[in-house]
Design an enzyme around this catalytic site. Sequence first.
Site, mmCIF file in Angstrom:
data_model
loop_
_atom_site.group_PDB
_atom_site.id
_atom_site.type_symbol
_atom_site.label_atom_id
_atom_site.label_comp_id
_atom_site.label_asym_id
_atom_site.label_seq_id
_atom_site.Cartn_x
_atom_site.Cartn_y
_atom_site.Cartn_z
ATOM 1 C CG HIS A 166 -22.549 64.890 47.423
ATOM 2 N ND1 HIS A 166 -23.014 65.417 48.732
ATOM 3 C CD2 HIS A 166 -23.899 65.436 46.398
ATOM 4 C CE1 HIS A 166 -23.928 66.486 48.701
ATOM 5 N NE2 HIS A 166 -24.277 66.214 47.098
ATOM 6 C CG ASP A 170 -20.434 65.365 51.260
ATOM 7 O OD1 ASP A 170 -19.428 64.537 50.134
ATOM 8 O OD2 ASP A 170 -21.893 65.118 51.122
ATOM 9 C CB SER A 192 -25.217 70.177 47.754
ATOM 10 O OG SER A 192 -26.332 69.013 47.837
#
Length: 549
Positions: A148, A178, A252
């Site tokens: 992402h 992911d 992230s």
Amino acid sequence: MGSHRSSFTRAAALALSSALVLTAPFTAMAQVAKPIAPPAAGTATPLPVPPQPSPSIAPPGRAVQGPDSVADLAAGLLDAVVNISTSQNVKTDDDAPMPKVPQGSPFQDFFDEFFKGQNGQGAPGRKVESLGSGFVIDPTGYIVTNNHVIEGADDIEVNFANGSKLKAKLIGTDTKTDLAVLKVEPKKPLTAVPLGDSRAMRIGDWVMAIGNPFGLGGTVTVGIISARGRNINAGPYDNFIQTDAAINRGNSGGPLFNMKGEVIGINTAIISPSGGSIGIGFSVPTELASNVITQLKDFGETRRGWLGVRIQPVTDDIAESLGMDTPRGALVAGIIEGGPISKGEIKTGDVITKFDGRDVAEMRDLPRVVAESPVGKAVDVIVIRDGKEMTVQVTLGRLEDADVANAETAPTSDDAPATSEDAPDDQSDGGKGGQEGTDQAEPPAAELPKSDEVLGMKLALLEAPNRRSFGIADDIEGVVITDVAKGSAAAERRITAGDVIVEIGQEAMKTPEDVTARIEELKADGRRNALLMISNKTGELRFVTVRIE
């Protein structure tokens, strides 16, 4: 007025101090007080011994030490953690007309430049930028991050701790975990970090996160592993590490390290009502990520194993119906046609409890362990069939696309709340929709075979009139349900008219008398629930447990 408030504050503080001085000795004495024998005649009365400080309390002037410093560990890892910036050109749909300004106006140049491309010349694009984190796993320039972070990006730039920047090429992504792998072309080998074994980590172990929160690169935070095996419904293979190390937006894709400097997780998600860290962050464990990273690096795609079964949870009721001591494993609700199971190695109704030597404690464990197994590998599978444990061997296929991936997700559990997706296609007309595939009119009710009733269900033979009436496929065998009483045990499990009872307690049903006899048999055995294999009119199977009244 100010002097009065000040006097009052000082007075309150003095009163509080006096109260503390008075109560503290009594509290301490209460902790050590013991009965004191009366003194012997002619001896002096002993004075009470003041309480001694606890040996666990640090002496005055010396603070209690916390965990050892992680400064040396962080210094050796910072160069391997990178900041990732991406940009994406987004086309605007703004068709508003350009404002009119007088010829020769001092603002004419400004408006011409700002609205350039309007009025038939094509609207200008808009650049969207985002920030994330990543880490180097190979000195030649391979970098791991979250999918992402780079999803939809036109340009990816990697910023290193020494201030240098390199353009990155996307090697491969995996949306189910992911994860993404990037490649840069450095002039000299990069500092890389090794992947550790997340399975060796325990709840309470210290961990360290390094990342780029809110664009503040090279940020180090420390915490512990708060939990393992978390399922946050982010994907089919959820098995997250939960940590209280501060993780924020921009972290992230960054690494979660153990105290050896090994990556044991990739920081992916947080729970945050405010958008900031509240001490609940989630990382993809390396036990799940390492194989995905290797495949993305080597092939640019994932190559997962595929068993070709539909599964659902083993609930307490299902376990009791099957004679299992405790609910465990994954219940096989169907076999995918054309899948790896071609010779009946695994059958509908089997409960898979172990796969290739790994325990399947609950349904969600099976897709993960199957996906982590190599394509084409022959594996031993332990199943419970007809109340007996047995071992079968299957050879795995390859899970290649999203349509097949959905095949191993669970059908609706009989304990799940009803939704529009759970409802039968013909519910709007009482379950009698079926003119599909036939020009014959529905026979009047008087021509339908006579029904028996059990557990609130009216049953009938699955003969041609009923097949036409309910639109049931020709290859479905069993006993058709023609009506379900409101408030009955069957209605509680969302069984509807037109459903077909294929099996009860792993025994095939052919007639309504078979159903009645099997239910009576289960009653005699003291069973509280009956396990029914139900087929809808298209042949999709599911297992439900119905309370035996």
